[in-house]
Design a protein around this motif. Structure first.
Motif, PDB file in Angstrom:
ATOM      1  N   ARG A   6      36.704 106.453  49.064  1.00 50.46           N
ATOM      2  CA  ARG A   6      36.625 106.681  47.591  1.00 50.46           C
ATOM      3  C   ARG A   6      36.509 105.496  46.955  1.00 50.46           C
ATOM      4  NH1 ARG A   6      41.921 110.633  46.675  1.00 50.46           N
ATOM      5  NH2 ARG A   6      40.994 112.787  47.553  1.00 50.46           N
ATOM      6  N   ARG A   7      36.935 104.463  47.321  1.00 48.51           N
ATOM      7  CA  ARG A   7      36.781 103.074  46.808  1.00 48.51           C
ATOM      8  C   ARG A   7      35.237 102.707  47.024  1.00 48.51           C
ATOM      9  NH1 ARG A   7      42.104  99.754  48.446  1.00 48.51           N
ATOM     10  NH2 ARG A   7      43.477 100.538  47.044  1.00 48.51           N
ATOM     11  N   GLU A   8      34.612 102.930  48.179  1.00 50.10           N
ATOM     12  CA  GLU A   8      33.491 102.743  48.486  1.00 50.10           C
ATOM     13  C   GLU A   8      32.403 103.589  47.525  1.00 50.10           C
ATOM     14  OE1 GLU A   8      32.530 103.372  52.502  1.00 50.10           O
ATOM     15  OE2 GLU A   8      33.583 101.431  53.010  1.00 50.10           O
ATOM     16  N   ILE A   9      32.649 104.771  47.408  1.00 45.07           N
ATOM     17  CA  ILE A   9      31.952 105.659  46.491  1.00 45.07           C
ATOM     18  C   ILE A   9      32.028 105.269  45.204  1.00 45.07           C
ATOM     19  CG2 ILE A   9      31.664 108.094  45.807  1.00 45.07           C
ATOM     20  CD1 ILE A   9      32.737 108.885  48.487  1.00 45.07           C
ATOM     21  N   PHE A  10      33.125 104.928  44.680  1.00 46.19           N
ATOM     22  CA  PHE A  10      33.329 104.367  43.292  1.00 46.19           C
ATOM     23  C   PHE A  10      32.401 103.287  42.890  1.00 46.19           C
ATOM     24  CE2 PHE A  10      35.814 102.300  39.909  1.00 46.19           C
ATOM     25  CZ  PHE A  10      35.579 103.195  38.948  1.00 46.19           C
ATOM     26  N   PHE A  11      32.513 102.186  44.101  1.00 42.51           N
ATOM     27  CA  PHE A  11      31.670 101.000  43.931  1.00 42.51           C
ATOM     28  C   PHE A  11      30.245 101.340  43.892  1.00 42.51           C
ATOM     29  CE2 PHE A  11      28.971  98.051  46.296  1.00 42.51           C
ATOM     30  CZ  PHE A  11      29.204  96.852  45.581  1.00 42.51           C
ATOM     31  N   LEU A  12      29.753 102.466  44.282  1.00 48.99           N
ATOM     32  CA  LEU A  12      28.407 102.702  44.445  1.00 48.99           C
ATOM     33  C   LEU A  12      27.869 103.371  43.029  1.00 48.99           C
ATOM     34  CD1 LEU A  12      27.769 103.989  48.131  1.00 48.99           C
ATOM     35  CD2 LEU A  12      26.922 101.959  47.043  1.00 48.99           C
ATOM     36  N   SER A  13      29.037 103.930  42.458  1.00 52.24           N
ATOM     37  CA  SER A  13      28.782 104.674  41.148  1.00 52.24           C
ATOM     38  C   SER A  13      28.517 103.567  40.041  1.00 52.24           C
ATOM     39  CB  SER A  13      29.812 105.776  40.904  1.00 52.24           C
ATOM     40  OG  SER A  13      30.171 106.787  41.865  1.00 52.24           O
ATOM     41  N   GLU A  14      29.495 102.532  40.227  1.00 49.98           N
ATOM     42  CA  GLU A  14      29.288 101.494  39.433  1.00 49.98           C
ATOM     43  C   GLU A  14      28.128 100.814  39.470  1.00 49.98           C
ATOM     44  OE1 GLU A  14      33.204  99.439  40.522  1.00 49.98           O
ATOM     45  OE2 GLU A  14      33.943 100.038  38.690  1.00 49.98           O
ATOM     46  N   LEU A  15      27.843 100.727  40.507  1.00 48.94           N
ATOM     47  CA  LEU A  15      26.463  99.816  40.901  1.00 48.94           C
ATOM     48  C   LEU A  15      25.410 100.692  40.330  1.00 48.94           C
ATOM     49  CD1 LEU A  15      25.566  97.219  42.402  1.00 48.94           C
ATOM     50  CD2 LEU A  15      25.208  98.749  44.149  1.00 48.94           C
ATOM     51  N   ARG A  16      25.359 102.027  40.424  1.00 52.89           N
ATOM     52  CA  ARG A  16      24.295 102.739  39.783  1.00 52.89           C
ATOM     53  C   ARG A  16      24.269 102.753  38.275  1.00 52.89           C
ATOM     54  NH1 ARG A  16      23.730 107.998  43.450  1.00 52.89           N
ATOM     55  NH2 ARG A  16      25.863 108.039  42.814  1.00 52.89           N
ATOM     56  N   ALA A  17      25.423 102.657  37.777  1.00 52.32           N
ATOM     57  CA  ALA A  17      25.380 102.700  36.368  1.00 52.32           C
ATOM     58  C   ALA A  17      24.830 101.330  35.686  1.00 52.32           C
ATOM     59  CB  ALA A  17      27.138 102.874  35.901  1.00 52.32           C
ATOM     60  N   ILE A  18      25.484 100.319  36.306  1.00 52.52           N
ATOM     61  CA  ILE A  18      24.731  99.006  35.889  1.00 52.52           C
ATOM     62  C   ILE A  18      23.256  98.957  36.035  1.00 52.52           C
ATOM     63  CG2 ILE A  18      24.773  96.510  36.381  1.00 52.52           C
ATOM     64  CD1 ILE A  18      27.637  96.723  37.420  1.00 52.52           C
ATOM     65  N   ALA A  19      22.790  99.354  37.142  1.00 55.85           N
ATOM     66  CA  ALA A  19      21.326  99.668  37.407  1.00 55.85           C
ATOM     67  C   ALA A  19      20.767 100.378  36.387  1.00 55.85           C
ATOM     68  CB  ALA A  19      21.012 100.130  38.609  1.00 55.85           C
ATOM     69  N   CYS A  20      21.278 101.595  35.885  1.00 55.47           N
ATOM     70  CA  CYS A  20      20.750 102.357  34.782  1.00 55.47           C
ATOM     71  C   CYS A  20      20.490 101.565  33.627  1.00 55.47           C
ATOM     72  CB  CYS A  20      21.714 103.470  34.594  1.00 55.47           C
ATOM     73  SG  CYS A  20      21.618 104.937  35.722  1.00 55.47           S
ATOM     74  N   ILE A  21      21.560 100.720  33.253  1.00 54.54           N
ATOM     75  CA  ILE A  21      21.481  99.959  31.996  1.00 54.54           C
ATOM     76  C   ILE A  21      20.100  98.851  32.351  1.00 54.54           C
ATOM     77  CG2 ILE A  21      22.651  98.283  30.595  1.00 54.54           C
ATOM     78  CD1 ILE A  21      25.271  99.796  31.494  1.00 54.54           C
ATOM     79  N   ALA A  22      20.023  98.340  33.337  1.00 53.62           N
ATOM     80  CA  ALA A  22      19.095  97.374  33.597  1.00 53.62           C
ATOM     81  C   ALA A  22      17.674  98.135  33.594  1.00 53.62           C
ATOM     82  CB  ALA A  22      19.197  96.682  35.170  1.00 53.62           C
ATOM     83  N   ILE A  23      17.573  99.161  33.931  1.00 48.58           N
ATOM     84  CA  ILE A  23      16.396  99.818  33.894  1.00 48.58           C
ATOM     85  C   ILE A  23      15.935 100.355  32.402  1.00 48.58           C
ATOM     86  CG2 ILE A  23      15.254 102.173  34.410  1.00 48.58           C
ATOM     87  CD1 ILE A  23      16.348 102.136  37.154  1.00 48.58           C
ATOM     88  N   VAL A  24      16.963 100.447  31.549  1.00 50.25           N
ATOM     89  CA  VAL A  24      16.622 100.758  30.189  1.00 50.25           C
ATOM     90  C   VAL A  24      16.278  99.525  29.370  1.00 50.25           C
ATOM     91  CG1 VAL A  24      17.614 101.288  28.039  1.00 50.25           C
ATOM     92  CG2 VAL A  24      18.174 102.662  29.966  1.00 50.25           C
ATOM     93  N   ILE A  25      16.995  98.468  29.820  1.00 43.51           N
ATOM     94  CA  ILE A  25      16.281  97.183  29.292  1.00 43.51           C
ATOM     95  C   ILE A  25      14.986  96.792  29.883  1.00 43.51           C
ATOM     96  CG2 ILE A  25      17.049  94.596  29.402  1.00 43.51           C
ATOM     97  CD1 ILE A  25      19.821  95.243  29.763  1.00 43.51           C
TER      98      ILE A  25
END
Length: 216
Positions: A6-25
């Protein structure tokens, strides 16, 4: 084990969220660079855009970490009935939507042929440039069974070898592409280059798990 997963999946979700912000920028500052009032502003906008270029490979790496997991069941049925149709549906839909937008804001009026041009763009890849990601994901899904076999057969020696060879090959090959290849020829090898972060993410996950086991 379940908590670790679960921690691994949560970490990947966090990474994906940060990447989403970066793509908008990334896309925002690309638009800013087009309409920049002077050269200095344009350079600043392009620099900011280039600093966000890690975001798309990050998405590919997250996909690799999830889809190459041996505990995850991925069948041909799931690939061709779930994964690929979902991507193709988005590709066709937004190709038509963007063509309608182009005709509505341009000199042409919206007609029946607008829909046909949108479908043509989806097939030929001549629509908006950022749609390339959907073509990439489709290709990776088609090759997914082979990537999973590669990931499943890796031992620790193979893992370290891959970690040492792939970055060197990637750097050298990218330099050659920039130096010698024309734009239309780069597309023929793009999927292979893009597969590097897809597989590389799984290799790093294997190394992290192996390190955790050695410490435990």
């Amino acid at each position: 084990m379940e908590i670790t997963k679960r921690r691994e999946i949560f970490f990947l979700s966090e990474l994906r969220a940060i990447a989403c912000i970066a793509i908008v920028i990334l896309h925002t500052f690309y638009a800013v660079s087009v309409y920049a009032p002077d050269h200095t502003a344009r350079i600043a906008a392009l620099t900011t855009r280039n600093l966000m270029m890690w975001a798309v490979p990050c998405f590919v790496m997250v996909s690799g970490a999830l889809l190459l997991d041996s505990a995850r069941e991925v069948t041909y049925r799931k690939i061709f009935r779930k994964y690929i149709p979902r991507v193709l549906a988005a590709l066709v839909l937004f190709s038509v939507v963007f063509q309608i937008f182009d005709d509505a804001t341009g000199e042409s009026s919206i007609q029946f042929k607008t829909i046909l041009y949108g479908l043509q763009n989806a097939v030929t890849g001549s629509g908006w440039k950022h749609m390339w990601y959907l073509y990439l994901i489709t290709a990776l899904y088609l090759l997914l069974p082979f990537y999973r076999k590669i990931a499943a057969s890796l031992n620790s020696k193979d893992t370290y070898y891959l970690l040492s060879v792939y970055p060197v090959w990637c750097f050298y090959h990218c330099c050659q592409c920039c130096k010698h290849l024309q734009k239309n020829r780069q597309h023929s090898i793009f999927v292979f280059i893009a597969s590097i972060p897809f597989i590389f993410s799984w290799v790093m996950l294997l190394c992290r798990n192996a390190f955790a086991k050695s410490r435990g």
